[in-house]
Design a protein around this motif. Structure first.
Motif, PDB file in Angstrom:
ATOM      1  N   LEU A 116     -30.009 -22.647  44.498  1.00  0.00           N
ATOM      2  CA  LEU A 116     -30.251 -22.949  43.092  1.00  0.00           C
ATOM      3  C   LEU A 116     -29.435 -22.008  42.223  1.00  0.00           C
ATOM      4  CD1 LEU A 116     -32.574 -20.914  41.444  1.00  0.00           C
ATOM      5  CD2 LEU A 116     -33.819 -21.714  43.412  1.00  0.00           C
ATOM      6  N   THR A 117     -29.213 -22.417  40.994  1.00  0.00           N
ATOM      7  CA  THR A 117     -28.518 -21.588  40.023  1.00  0.00           C
ATOM      8  C   THR A 117     -29.562 -21.123  39.012  1.00  0.00           C
ATOM      9  OG1 THR A 117     -26.529 -22.923  40.304  1.00  0.00           O
ATOM     10  CG2 THR A 117     -26.608 -21.487  38.369  1.00  0.00           C
ATOM     11  N   PRO A 118     -30.064 -19.892  39.180  1.00  0.00           N
ATOM     12  CA  PRO A 118     -31.140 -19.425  38.293  1.00  0.00           C
ATOM     13  C   PRO A 118     -30.612 -18.924  36.955  1.00  0.00           C
ATOM     14  CG  PRO A 118     -30.599 -17.724  39.862  1.00  0.00           C
ATOM     15  CD  PRO A 118     -29.728 -18.913  40.202  1.00  0.00           C
ATOM     16  N   LYS A 119     -31.515 -18.906  35.994  1.00  0.00           N
ATOM     17  CA  LYS A 119     -31.202 -18.210  34.748  1.00  0.00           C
ATOM     18  C   LYS A 119     -30.982 -16.747  35.115  1.00  0.00           C
ATOM     19  CE  LYS A 119     -34.206 -21.042  31.886  1.00  0.00           C
ATOM     20  NZ  LYS A 119     -35.408 -21.051  31.070  1.00  0.00           N
ATOM     21  N   THR A 120     -30.174 -16.075  34.383  1.00  0.00           N
ATOM     22  CA  THR A 120     -29.826 -14.687  34.687  1.00  0.00           C
ATOM     23  C   THR A 120     -31.052 -13.813  34.911  1.00  0.00           C
ATOM     24  OG1 THR A 120     -27.861 -14.961  33.330  1.00  0.00           O
ATOM     25  CG2 THR A 120     -28.451 -12.722  33.907  1.00  0.00           C
ATOM     26  N   GLU A 121     -32.071 -13.935  34.061  1.00  0.00           N
ATOM     27  CA  GLU A 121     -33.246 -13.069  34.164  1.00  0.00           C
ATOM     28  C   GLU A 121     -34.118 -13.388  35.378  1.00  0.00           C
ATOM     29  OE1 GLU A 121     -34.346 -16.329  31.157  1.00  0.00           O
ATOM     30  OE2 GLU A 121     -32.607 -15.057  31.514  1.00  0.00           O
ATOM     31  N   LEU A 122     -33.932 -14.539  35.999  1.00  0.00           N
ATOM     32  CA  LEU A 122     -34.741 -14.916  37.159  1.00  0.00           C
ATOM     33  C   LEU A 122     -34.054 -14.649  38.497  1.00  0.00           C
ATOM     34  CD1 LEU A 122     -36.321 -18.258  35.929  1.00  0.00           C
ATOM     35  CD2 LEU A 122     -37.408 -16.023  36.129  1.00  0.00           C
ATOM     36  N   ARG A 123     -32.785 -14.328  38.479  1.00  0.00           N
ATOM     37  CA  ARG A 123     -32.030 -14.100  39.718  1.00  0.00           C
ATOM     38  C   ARG A 123     -32.723 -13.088  40.630  1.00  0.00           C
ATOM     39  NH1 ARG A 123     -27.168 -14.818  41.694  1.00  0.00           N
ATOM     40  NH2 ARG A 123     -26.396 -15.822  39.850  1.00  0.00           N
ATOM     41  N   SER A 124     -33.074 -11.939  40.109  1.00  0.00           N
ATOM     42  CA  SER A 124     -33.699 -10.904  40.945  1.00  0.00           C
ATOM     43  C   SER A 124     -35.084 -11.351  41.435  1.00  0.00           C
ATOM     44  CB  SER A 124     -33.799  -9.573  40.202  1.00  0.00           C
ATOM     45  OG  SER A 124     -34.598  -9.707  39.053  1.00  0.00           O
ATOM     46  N   HIS A 125     -35.769 -12.166  40.656  1.00  0.00           N
ATOM     47  CA  HIS A 125     -37.076 -12.699  41.067  1.00  0.00           C
ATOM     48  C   HIS A 125     -36.925 -13.568  42.325  1.00  0.00           C
ATOM     49  CE1 HIS A 125     -41.052 -14.487  40.844  1.00  0.00           C
ATOM     50  NE2 HIS A 125     -40.489 -15.690  40.849  1.00  0.00           N
ATOM     51  N   TYR A 126     -35.970 -14.464  42.333  1.00  0.00           N
ATOM     52  CA  TYR A 126     -35.759 -15.333  43.506  1.00  0.00           C
ATOM     53  C   TYR A 126     -35.331 -14.519  44.728  1.00  0.00           C
ATOM     54  CZ  TYR A 126     -36.247 -19.512  40.673  1.00  0.00           C
ATOM     55  OH  TYR A 126     -36.753 -20.500  39.861  1.00  0.00           O
ATOM     56  N   ILE A 127     -34.570 -13.484  44.514  1.00  0.00           N
ATOM     57  CA  ILE A 127     -34.127 -12.635  45.623  1.00  0.00           C
ATOM     58  C   ILE A 127     -35.306 -11.850  46.180  1.00  0.00           C
ATOM     59  CG2 ILE A 127     -32.684 -10.634  46.199  1.00  0.00           C
ATOM     60  CD1 ILE A 127     -30.631 -11.811  44.123  1.00  0.00           C
ATOM     61  N   LYS A 128     -36.080 -11.231  45.301  1.00  0.00           N
ATOM     62  CA  LYS A 128     -37.208 -10.396  45.729  1.00  0.00           C
ATOM     63  C   LYS A 128     -38.368 -11.218  46.297  1.00  0.00           C
ATOM     64  CE  LYS A 128     -37.175  -7.019  42.663  1.00  0.00           C
ATOM     65  NZ  LYS A 128     -37.578  -6.319  41.456  1.00  0.00           N
ATOM     66  N   LYS A 129     -38.800 -12.200  45.549  1.00  0.00           N
ATOM     67  CA  LYS A 129     -40.009 -12.945  45.919  1.00  0.00           C
ATOM     68  C   LYS A 129     -39.788 -13.952  47.050  1.00  0.00           C
ATOM     69  CE  LYS A 129     -44.059 -15.112  44.278  1.00  0.00           C
ATOM     70  NZ  LYS A 129     -45.212 -14.435  43.857  1.00  0.00           N
ATOM     71  N   TYR A 130     -38.631 -14.590  47.075  1.00  0.00           N
ATOM     72  CA  TYR A 130     -38.407 -15.666  48.039  1.00  0.00           C
ATOM     73  C   TYR A 130     -37.354 -15.335  49.102  1.00  0.00           C
ATOM     74  CZ  TYR A 130     -41.057 -18.027  44.435  1.00  0.00           C
ATOM     75  OH  TYR A 130     -42.026 -18.354  43.520  1.00  0.00           O
ATOM     76  N   GLY A 131     -36.813 -14.133  49.084  1.00  0.00           N
ATOM     77  CA  GLY A 131     -35.873 -13.701  50.115  1.00  0.00           C
ATOM     78  C   GLY A 131     -34.497 -14.335  50.022  1.00  0.00           C
ATOM     79  N   MET A 132     -34.149 -14.845  48.866  1.00  0.00           N
ATOM     80  CA  MET A 132     -32.848 -15.497  48.709  1.00  0.00           C
ATOM     81  C   MET A 132     -31.730 -14.463  48.624  1.00  0.00           C
ATOM     82  SD  MET A 132     -33.666 -18.737  46.297  1.00  0.00           S
ATOM     83  CE  MET A 132     -34.310 -20.203  47.050  1.00  0.00           C
TER      84      MET A 132
END
Length: 155
Positions: A116-132
Motif C-alpha cells: 500500500l501507499t500510506p499517507k506520510t504520517e502513517l508510514r511508520s504505523h504500518y511498519i511498526k504495527k503490521y511488520g511492513m
C-alpha cells in the motif's frame, strides 16, 4: 475473526465480505472519509461487519497485480467512531489487512505480497504495527509477515 471492544476489552466476532451494490448507500464520505463508490470499477471492495449485525466498521479496496504476485491495498478505512483516541473498537484495520494477506497467499502462496501507499504520517504505523517494509513510496509485506498477520488477526 475478532476485533476488541476498547472499553471492556471484550472480543467481538466480525466477518469480511465483498461490498454489495446496495451497501454504497450507507457508505458515506462523512463516515468513511472517502468516496468509496468511485473505486468500485477498479478495485474489489470488502467490508468488515459485526458477525451478528450488518453494521459496517471498516472497508478495504484491493487491486490484484498478477505480474508482481501482489495484492495492492488501494484504500483502507475504519468508520469515524472507530478511529482516533476515542474509538469504540480496535483491530479493524488489522483484520482487513489480514484478509488481503489471505487473498494474496491463496493466489500466490510463497511469492505473495501485499502493498500500500500510506499517507506520510502513517508510514511508520504500518511498519511498526503490521511488520511492513518500506519500498520507496510504498510499504509491503511478504510471505512470513503475511502469515503472521493472519495468525494475529484471523483468530
Amino acid at each position: 475473526m475478532n476485533i476488541t471492544e476498547v472499553s471492556g476489552q471484550k472480543a467481538i466476532p466480525v466477518i469480511v465480505q465483498r461490498v454489495e451494490p446496495t451497501d454504497f448507500k450507507s457508505i458515506t464520505k462523512k463516515q468513511f472519509f472517502f468516496r468509496w463508490d468511485q473505486l468500485k470499477a477498479d478495485a474489489d471492495i470488502y467490508k468488515l461487519t459485526l458477525e451478528d449485525r450488518p453494521v459496517i466498521l471498516g472497508l478495504i479496496a484491493l487491486v490484484d497485480v498478477p505480474a508482481e504476485y501482489r495484492i495492492e491495498i488501494k484504500l483502507i478505512s475504519v468508520s469515524k467512531e472507530n478511529s482516533g483516541r476515542l474509538k469504540k473498537h480496535e483491530g479493524i484495520a488489522g483484520c482487513l489487512i489480514a484478509h488481503a494477506a489471505k487473498i494474496a497467499l491463496r493466489k500466490y502462496y510463497g511469492l505473495a505480497c501485499v502493498s500500500l501507499t500510506p499517507k506520510t504520517e502513517l508510514r511508520s504505523h504500518y511498519i511498526k504495527k503490521y511488520g511492513m517494509t518500506t519500498a520507496g513510496q510504498q510499504v509491503y509485506a511478504e510471505y512470513e509477515v503475511l502469515r503472521e498477520l493472519i495468525k494475529t488477526y484471523d483468530i
